[in-house]
Scaffold this active site. Structure first.
Site, PDB file in Angstrom:
ATOM      1  N   GLN A  81     -62.970  39.653  71.793  1.00 55.63           N
ATOM      2  CA  GLN A  81     -63.407  40.892  71.131  1.00 55.63           C
ATOM      3  C   GLN A  81     -63.312  40.803  69.612  1.00 55.63           C
ATOM      4  O   GLN A  81     -63.918  41.602  68.905  1.00 55.63           O
ATOM      5  CB  GLN A  81     -62.558  42.086  71.610  1.00 55.63           C
ATOM      6  CG  GLN A  81     -62.793  42.447  73.071  1.00 55.63           C
ATOM      7  CD  GLN A  81     -61.952  43.631  73.466  1.00 55.63           C
ATOM      8  OE1 GLN A  81     -60.797  43.481  73.850  1.00 55.63           O
ATOM      9  NE2 GLN A  81     -62.497  44.825  73.349  1.00 55.63           N
TER      10      GLN A  81
ATOM     11  N   GLY B 281     -55.368  47.728  74.909  1.00 58.63           N
ATOM     12  CA  GLY B 281     -55.485  46.299  75.200  1.00 58.63           C
ATOM     13  C   GLY B 281     -56.567  45.692  74.335  1.00 58.63           C
ATOM     14  O   GLY B 281     -57.483  46.393  73.885  1.00 58.63           O
TER      15      GLY B 281
ATOM     16  N   HIS C  22     -62.523  40.062  80.054  1.00 59.80           N
ATOM     17  CA  HIS C  22     -63.080  39.709  78.732  1.00 59.80           C
ATOM     18  C   HIS C  22     -63.064  38.194  78.519  1.00 59.80           C
ATOM     19  O   HIS C  22     -63.971  37.638  77.911  1.00 59.80           O
ATOM     20  CB  HIS C  22     -62.249  40.348  77.609  1.00 59.80           C
ATOM     21  CG  HIS C  22     -62.637  41.755  77.272  1.00 59.80           C
ATOM     22  ND1 HIS C  22     -63.893  42.103  76.826  1.00 59.80           N
ATOM     23  CD2 HIS C  22     -61.917  42.908  77.280  1.00 59.80           C
ATOM     24  CE1 HIS C  22     -63.926  43.409  76.586  1.00 59.80           C
ATOM     25  NE2 HIS C  22     -62.742  43.928  76.858  1.00 59.80           N
TER      26      HIS C  22
ATOM     27  N   CYS D  45     -63.417  50.867  76.310  1.00 60.54           N
ATOM     28  CA  CYS D  45     -63.230  49.545  75.709  1.00 60.54           C
ATOM     29  C   CYS D  45     -63.586  49.638  74.233  1.00 60.54           C
ATOM     30  O   CYS D  45     -64.589  50.267  73.876  1.00 60.54           O
ATOM     31  CB  CYS D  45     -64.161  48.559  76.416  1.00 60.54           C
ATOM     32  SG  CYS D  45     -64.064  46.888  75.779  1.00 60.54           S
ATOM     33  N   LEU D  46     -62.790  48.997  73.384  1.00 61.14           N
ATOM     34  CA  LEU D  46     -63.086  49.030  71.944  1.00 61.14           C
ATOM     35  C   LEU D  46     -64.432  48.360  71.641  1.00 61.14           C
ATOM     36  O   LEU D  46     -65.040  48.649  70.607  1.00 61.14           O
ATOM     37  CB  LEU D  46     -61.967  48.342  71.153  1.00 61.14           C
ATOM     38  CG  LEU D  46     -60.596  49.036  71.211  1.00 61.14           C
ATOM     39  CD1 LEU D  46     -59.542  48.226  70.467  1.00 61.14           C
ATOM     40  CD2 LEU D  46     -60.671  50.452  70.650  1.00 61.14           C
TER      41      LEU D  46
ATOM     42  N   HIS E 227     -58.902  44.202  83.260  1.00 60.87           N
ATOM     43  CA  HIS E 227     -59.949  44.472  82.252  1.00 60.87           C
ATOM     44  C   HIS E 227     -59.902  43.404  81.149  1.00 60.87           C
ATOM     45  O   HIS E 227     -60.936  42.863  80.751  1.00 60.87           O
ATOM     46  CB  HIS E 227     -59.711  45.882  81.689  1.00 60.87           C
ATOM     47  CG  HIS E 227     -60.613  46.282  80.568  1.00 60.87           C
ATOM     48  ND1 HIS E 227     -61.458  47.386  80.648  1.00 60.87           N
ATOM     49  CD2 HIS E 227     -60.807  45.758  79.318  1.00 60.87           C
ATOM     50  CE1 HIS E 227     -62.125  47.485  79.505  1.00 60.87           C
ATOM     51  NE2 HIS E 227     -61.750  46.523  78.681  1.00 60.87           N
ATOM     52  N   GLU E 228     -58.677  43.090  80.675  1.00 67.84           N
ATOM     53  CA  GLU E 228     -58.558  42.109  79.574  1.00 67.84           C
ATOM     54  C   GLU E 228     -58.901  40.695  80.050  1.00 67.84           C
ATOM     55  O   GLU E 228     -59.549  39.936  79.329  1.00 67.84           O
ATOM     56  CB  GLU E 228     -57.147  42.141  78.966  1.00 67.84           C
ATOM     57  CG  GLU E 228     -56.724  43.480  78.354  1.00 67.84           C
ATOM     58  CD  GLU E 228     -57.751  44.103  77.430  1.00 67.84           C
ATOM     59  OE1 GLU E 228     -58.502  43.368  76.772  1.00 67.84           O
ATOM     60  OE2 GLU E 228     -57.825  45.347  77.398  1.00 67.84           O
TER      61      GLU E 228
END
Ligand SMILES: [Zn+2]
Length: 174
Positions: free
Chosen positions: A51, A46, A140, A94-95, A136-137
């Site tokens: 991000q 995701g 963000h 997470c990236l 989670h997304e």
């Protein structure tokens, strides 16, 4: 399509609240495609627009396993209409928080509404890992990272580690 640089914590741009998009037009579709390419290149499941430094309410996901056909999801302005009382614990990464993983408890199922890549309004029921991923997304988009769900003590340790790693990888100024 192009891959975009992914910001890592503690970058302040990850803490902003993103703005809704007016319409999923060609420029948003291009952003969605670039985000998917960036996500696949980093083996993520995701990615949210903040991000990659863009404060717009756009997320992409693909939770297909290795060997399965890709199932890309593109969403603008996703909103949670309902969440289950029952929660599940998933190990999240997470990236933007590289190499760090924590077990996070979240509602097991959610119902969401969003605009798809064709600017059509859609609703979706998700549960299990997909529900975790969506939450989670969406976090963000509200400036929240998964490490904001753990204790301040553990979070500070992780953020200090990341800040140090980033300093080391920055080219020295001559
Ligand atoms: Zn993330």
């Amino acid at each position: 399509m192009a891959t975009l640089p992914v910001l890592t914590a503690p970058d302040p741009r990850l803490k902003r609240v993103s703005k809704p998009v007016d319409k999923v037009d060609d420029s948003i579709r291009r952003l969605m495609d670039d985000m998917l390419e960036t996500m696949y290149a980093s083996a993520g499941v995701g990615l949210a627009a903040p991000q990659v430094g863009i404060a717009k309410r756009v997320i992409v996901m693909d939770i297909a396993r290795e060997g399965e056909d890709p199932k890309p999801l593109k969403m603008a302005n996703p909103e949670i209409l309902w969440r289950s009382d029952e929660e599940i614990v998933c190990e999240e990464g997470c990236l933007s928080v590289p190499d760090q993983y924590s077990e996070i408890s979240r509602p097991k199922a959610v119902k969401i509404r969003y605009l798809d890549g064709e600017n059509e309004i859609r609703e979706m029921d998700a549960d299990g890992f997909l529900a975790t991923c969506i939450q989670h997304e969406i976090d963000h988009l509200n400036g929240i990272l998964f490490i904001d769900h753990i204790s301040a003590l553990k979070r500070n340790i992780i953020v200090r580690k990341l800040a140090k790693a980033r300093k080391l990888s920055e080219p020295s100024l001559l």
